[in-house]
Design a protein around this motif. Structure first.
Motif, PDB file in Angstrom:
ATOM      1  N   PRO A 115       0.831  -1.209   0.000  1.00 21.55           N
ATOM      2  CA  PRO A 115       0.000   0.000   0.000  1.00 21.55           C
ATOM      3  C   PRO A 115       0.867   1.261   0.000  1.00 21.55           C
ATOM      4  O   PRO A 115       1.931   1.290   0.602  1.00 21.55           O
ATOM      5  N   GLY A 116       0.402   2.252  -0.710  1.00 18.78           N
ATOM      6  CA  GLY A 116       1.149   3.512  -0.825  1.00 18.78           C
ATOM      7  C   GLY A 116       2.156   3.439  -1.952  1.00 18.78           C
ATOM      8  O   GLY A 116       2.104   4.215  -2.891  1.00 18.78           O
ATOM      9  N   LEU A 117       3.059   2.481  -1.888  1.00 20.98           N
ATOM     10  CA  LEU A 117       4.081   2.335  -2.929  1.00 20.98           C
ATOM     11  C   LEU A 117       3.447   1.932  -4.258  1.00 20.98           C
ATOM     12  O   LEU A 117       3.764   2.503  -5.303  1.00 20.98           O
ATOM     13  N   ALA A 118       2.561   0.967  -4.235  1.00 23.55           N
ATOM     14  CA  ALA A 118       1.927   0.506  -5.473  1.00 23.55           C
ATOM     15  C   ALA A 118       1.164   1.638  -6.162  1.00 23.55           C
ATOM     16  O   ALA A 118       1.064   1.659  -7.395  1.00 23.55           O
ATOM     17  N   ASP A 119       0.658   2.577  -5.383  1.00 24.91           N
ATOM     18  CA  ASP A 119      -0.091   3.706  -5.956  1.00 24.91           C
ATOM     19  C   ASP A 119       0.795   4.630  -6.785  1.00 24.91           C
ATOM     20  O   ASP A 119       0.288   5.437  -7.570  1.00 24.91           O
ATOM     21  N   LEU A 120       2.107   4.540  -6.605  1.00 24.51           N
ATOM     22  CA  LEU A 120       3.034   5.423  -7.316  1.00 24.51           C
ATOM     23  C   LEU A 120       3.424   4.894  -8.693  1.00 24.51           C
ATOM     24  O   LEU A 120       4.071   5.603  -9.464  1.00 24.51           O
ATOM     25  N   PHE A 121       3.068   3.648  -9.011  1.00 24.44           N
ATOM     26  CA  PHE A 121       3.420   3.070 -10.307  1.00 24.44           C
ATOM     27  C   PHE A 121       2.583   3.703 -11.412  1.00 24.44           C
ATOM     28  O   PHE A 121       1.389   3.927 -11.247  1.00 24.44           O
ATOM     29  N   GLU A 122       3.228   4.002 -12.525  1.00 26.51           N
ATOM     30  CA  GLU A 122       2.583   4.680 -13.647  1.00 26.51           C
ATOM     31  C   GLU A 122       1.873   3.675 -14.547  1.00 26.51           C
ATOM     32  O   GLU A 122       2.521   2.781 -15.098  1.00 26.51           O
ATOM     33  N   PRO A 123       0.564   3.833 -14.730  1.00 28.85           N
ATOM     34  CA  PRO A 123      -0.168   2.860 -15.545  1.00 28.85           C
ATOM     35  C   PRO A 123       0.286   2.822 -17.006  1.00 28.85           C
ATOM     36  O   PRO A 123       0.212   1.783 -17.642  1.00 28.85           O
ATOM     37  N   ASP A 124       0.768   3.925 -17.530  1.00 26.58           N
ATOM     38  CA  ASP A 124       1.177   3.975 -18.932  1.00 26.58           C
ATOM     39  C   ASP A 124       2.647   3.650 -19.149  1.00 26.58           C
ATOM     40  O   ASP A 124       3.125   3.653 -20.282  1.00 26.58           O
ATOM     41  N   ALA A 125       3.384   3.387 -18.071  1.00 23.64           N
ATOM     42  CA  ALA A 125       4.813   3.056 -18.170  1.00 23.64           C
ATOM     43  C   ALA A 125       5.087   1.946 -17.150  1.00 23.64           C
ATOM     44  O   ALA A 125       5.538   2.221 -16.040  1.00 23.64           O
ATOM     45  N   PRO A 126       4.789   0.695 -17.501  1.00 25.73           N
ATOM     46  CA  PRO A 126       4.903  -0.406 -16.538  1.00 25.73           C
ATOM     47  C   PRO A 126       6.241  -0.421 -15.791  1.00 25.73           C
ATOM     48  O   PRO A 126       7.304  -0.322 -16.386  1.00 25.73           O
ATOM     49  N   GLY A 127       6.118  -0.520 -14.462  1.00 24.84           N
ATOM     50  CA  GLY A 127       7.283  -0.587 -13.597  1.00 24.84           C
ATOM     51  C   GLY A 127       7.833   0.763 -13.178  1.00 24.84           C
ATOM     52  O   GLY A 127       8.510   0.872 -12.155  1.00 24.84           O
ATOM     53  N   MET A 128       7.572   1.800 -13.947  1.00 29.23           N
ATOM     54  CA  MET A 128       8.113   3.125 -13.621  1.00 29.23           C
ATOM     55  C   MET A 128       7.340   3.730 -12.443  1.00 29.23           C
ATOM     56  O   MET A 128       6.114   3.642 -12.382  1.00 29.23           O
ATOM     57  N   HIS A 129       8.092   4.348 -11.538  1.00 30.62           N
ATOM     58  CA  HIS A 129       7.493   5.006 -10.379  1.00 30.62           C
ATOM     59  C   HIS A 129       8.502   5.990  -9.794  1.00 30.62           C
ATOM     60  O   HIS A 129       9.703   5.886 -10.034  1.00 30.62           O
ATOM     61  N   THR A 130       7.987   6.951  -9.043  1.00 26.32           N
ATOM     62  CA  THR A 130       8.828   7.926  -8.356  1.00 26.32           C
ATOM     63  C   THR A 130       8.452   7.886  -6.886  1.00 26.32           C
ATOM     64  O   THR A 130       7.288   8.073  -6.545  1.00 26.32           O
ATOM     65  N   THR A 131       9.426   7.634  -6.030  1.00 26.55           N
ATOM     66  CA  THR A 131       9.168   7.584  -4.600  1.00 26.55           C
ATOM     67  C   THR A 131       9.732   8.834  -3.937  1.00 26.55           C
ATOM     68  O   THR A 131      10.824   9.271  -4.284  1.00 26.55           O
ATOM     69  N   PRO A 132       9.013   9.404  -2.985  1.00 24.73           N
ATOM     70  CA  PRO A 132       9.514  10.575  -2.255  1.00 24.73           C
ATOM     71  C   PRO A 132      10.446  10.136  -1.129  1.00 24.73           C
ATOM     72  O   PRO A 132      10.234  10.457   0.041  1.00 24.73           O
ATOM     73  N   THR A 133      11.447   9.354  -1.503  1.00 25.28           N
ATOM     74  CA  THR A 133      12.366   8.777  -0.532  1.00 25.28           C
ATOM     75  C   THR A 133      13.789   8.794  -1.076  1.00 25.28           C
ATOM     76  O   THR A 133      14.005   8.870  -2.281  1.00 25.28           O
ATOM     77  N   VAL A 134      14.738   8.697  -0.161  1.00 18.17           N
ATOM     78  CA  VAL A 134      16.121   8.403  -0.523  1.00 18.17           C
ATOM     79  C   VAL A 134      16.291   6.929  -0.181  1.00 18.17           C
ATOM     80  O   VAL A 134      15.998   6.511   0.944  1.00 18.17           O
ATOM     81  N   ASP A 135      16.726   6.134  -1.161  1.00 15.30           N
ATOM     82  CA  ASP A 135      16.821   4.690  -0.975  1.00 15.30           C
ATOM     83  C   ASP A 135      18.263   4.230  -1.100  1.00 15.30           C
ATOM     84  O   ASP A 135      18.977   4.660  -2.016  1.00 15.30           O
ATOM     85  N   TYR A 136      18.671   3.351  -0.194  1.00 18.61           N
ATOM     86  CA  TYR A 136      19.957   2.667  -0.296  1.00 18.61           C
ATOM     87  C   TYR A 136      19.629   1.254  -0.765  1.00 18.61           C
ATOM     88  O   TYR A 136      18.886   0.527  -0.104  1.00 18.61           O
ATOM     89  N   VAL A 137      20.181   0.863  -1.909  1.00 18.65           N
ATOM     90  CA  VAL A 137      19.863  -0.418  -2.527  1.00 18.65           C
ATOM     91  C   VAL A 137      21.150  -1.228  -2.671  1.00 18.65           C
ATOM     92  O   VAL A 137      22.163  -0.707  -3.128  1.00 18.65           O
ATOM     93  N   VAL A 138      21.079  -2.514  -2.310  1.00 23.42           N
ATOM     94  CA  VAL A 138      22.194  -3.439  -2.499  1.00 23.42           C
ATOM     95  C   VAL A 138      21.666  -4.632  -3.289  1.00 23.42           C
ATOM     96  O   VAL A 138      20.651  -5.230  -2.903  1.00 23.42           O
ATOM     97  N   VAL A 139      22.344  -4.960  -4.388  1.00 19.65           N
ATOM     98  CA  VAL A 139      21.959  -6.145  -5.152  1.00 19.65           C
ATOM     99  C   VAL A 139      22.532  -7.355  -4.423  1.00 19.65           C
ATOM    100  O   VAL A 139      23.738  -7.444  -4.189  1.00 19.65           O
ATOM    101  N   LEU A 140      21.647  -8.283  -4.040  1.00 20.44           N
ATOM    102  CA  LEU A 140      22.066  -9.475  -3.313  1.00 20.44           C
ATOM    103  C   LEU A 140      22.313 -10.661  -4.232  1.00 20.44           C
ATOM    104  O   LEU A 140      23.244 -11.432  -4.021  1.00 20.44           O
ATOM    105  N   ASP A 141      21.444 -10.812  -5.243  1.00 25.48           N
ATOM    106  CA  ASP A 141      21.522 -11.990  -6.104  1.00 25.48           C
ATOM    107  C   ASP A 141      20.961 -11.659  -7.478  1.00 25.48           C
ATOM    108  O   ASP A 141      19.995 -10.907  -7.594  1.00 25.48           O
ATOM    109  N   GLY A 142      21.579 -12.222  -8.500  1.00 19.78           N
ATOM    110  CA  GLY A 142      21.090 -12.039  -9.858  1.00 19.78           C
ATOM    111  C   GLY A 142      21.568 -10.739 -10.470  1.00 19.78           C
ATOM    112  O   GLY A 142      22.369 -10.006  -9.886  1.00 19.78           O
ATOM    113  N   THR A 143      21.057 -10.477 -11.649  1.00 17.22           N
ATOM    114  CA  THR A 143      21.373  -9.255 -12.387  1.00 17.22           C
ATOM    115  C   THR A 143      20.090  -8.457 -12.554  1.00 17.22           C
ATOM    116  O   THR A 143      19.069  -8.996 -12.981  1.00 17.22           O
TER     117      THR A 143
END
Length: 174
Positions: free
Chosen positions: A99-127
Motif C-alpha cells: 500500500p502507498g508504494l503501489a499507488d506510485l506506479f505509472e499505468p502507462d509506463a509499466p514498472g516506472m514510479h517515483t518515490t519521495p524517498t532516498v533509498d539505499y539499494v544493495v543487489v544481493l543476487d542475480g542481475t
C-alpha cells in the motif's frame, strides 16, 4: 529465505541478540517469482527497538524521518510477457501487499514510479537493470550499490532467473 539478526540492549545494559530467525516472505500469486520480505521499519524519529517489524505498515512509503527496510525479489521480465500473465490481477495484488508504494506506479509506463524517498539499494543476487528517464539504464550485479534519490525509475530483470535486492527507503521532507 533471508535470516535477520536483531540486537538490543538488555535491562542490565548489555548488548544482546533479541531476535534471530528467517523473515516471512510474501509471494505474489499473480506475478510468479515476485516476492518481498519486510525487514524493519522505524517511526520518526527512528528509535532502537528489539521487536520484529510488526504488522506491515499502512504505507510502504515512509514519511519524513521514517524508514522501511525490505528485500525484493523480481522475476525475469519474461513473466510479464507470458500470455497467462494477468496485469490487472497483478496490480491489485501489488496494491494489497505494498500500500502507498503501489499507488506510485505509472499505468502507462509499466514498472516506472517515483518515490519521495532516498533509498539505499544493495543487489544481493542475480542481475537487475535500473531504468531511469528517457530509457537510460545501468546493469547491476551482486554487491553493487545504488543511492536512489527520489528519482523516477524501474527495475528490470532481462535474464532468465530472478534478482533480489535489499533496500532501505528513508522518508524525507516533501
Amino acid at each position: 529465505m533471508v535470516r535477520r539478526v536483531v540486537t538490543a540492549v538488555s535491562g542490565t545494559g548489555r548488548s544482546v541478540i533479541s531476535n534471530d530467525g528467517e523473515l516471512r516472505q510474501v509471494p505474489y500469486r499473480h506475478t510468479p517469482g515476485f516476492a518481498h520480505s519486510l525487514v524493519w521499519t522505524t517511526g520518526a524519529p527512528p528509535v532502537p527497538r528489539a521487536d520484529g517489524p510488526g504488522e506491515p505498515p499502512a504505507s510502504f512509503v515512509p514519511g519524513p524521518g521514517e524508514t522501511i527496510a525490505m528485500t525484493v525479489t523480481f522475476p525475469p521480465d519474461s513473466v510479464f510477457g507470458d500470455p497467462a500473465f494477468d496485469p490487472v490481477a497483478a496490480a491489485a495484488e501489488n496494491v494489497k501487499h505494498n500500500p502507498g508504494l503501489a499507488d506510485l506506479f505509472e499505468p502507462d509506463a509499466p514498472g516506472m514510479h517515483t518515490t519521495p524517498t532516498v533509498d539505499y539499494v544493495v543487489v544481493l543476487d542475480g542481475t537487475v537493470v535500473l531504468e531511469l528517464d528517457d530509457g537510460a539504464t545501468t546493469t547491476l550485479h551482486p554487491g553493487d550499490l545504488v543511492i536512489q534519490n527520489a528519482t523516477r525509475h524501474a527495475w528490470r530483470v532481462p535474464s532468465d532467473r530472478p534478482a533480489t535486492i535489499f533496500v532501505v527507503l528513508m522518508g524525507h521532507a516533501r
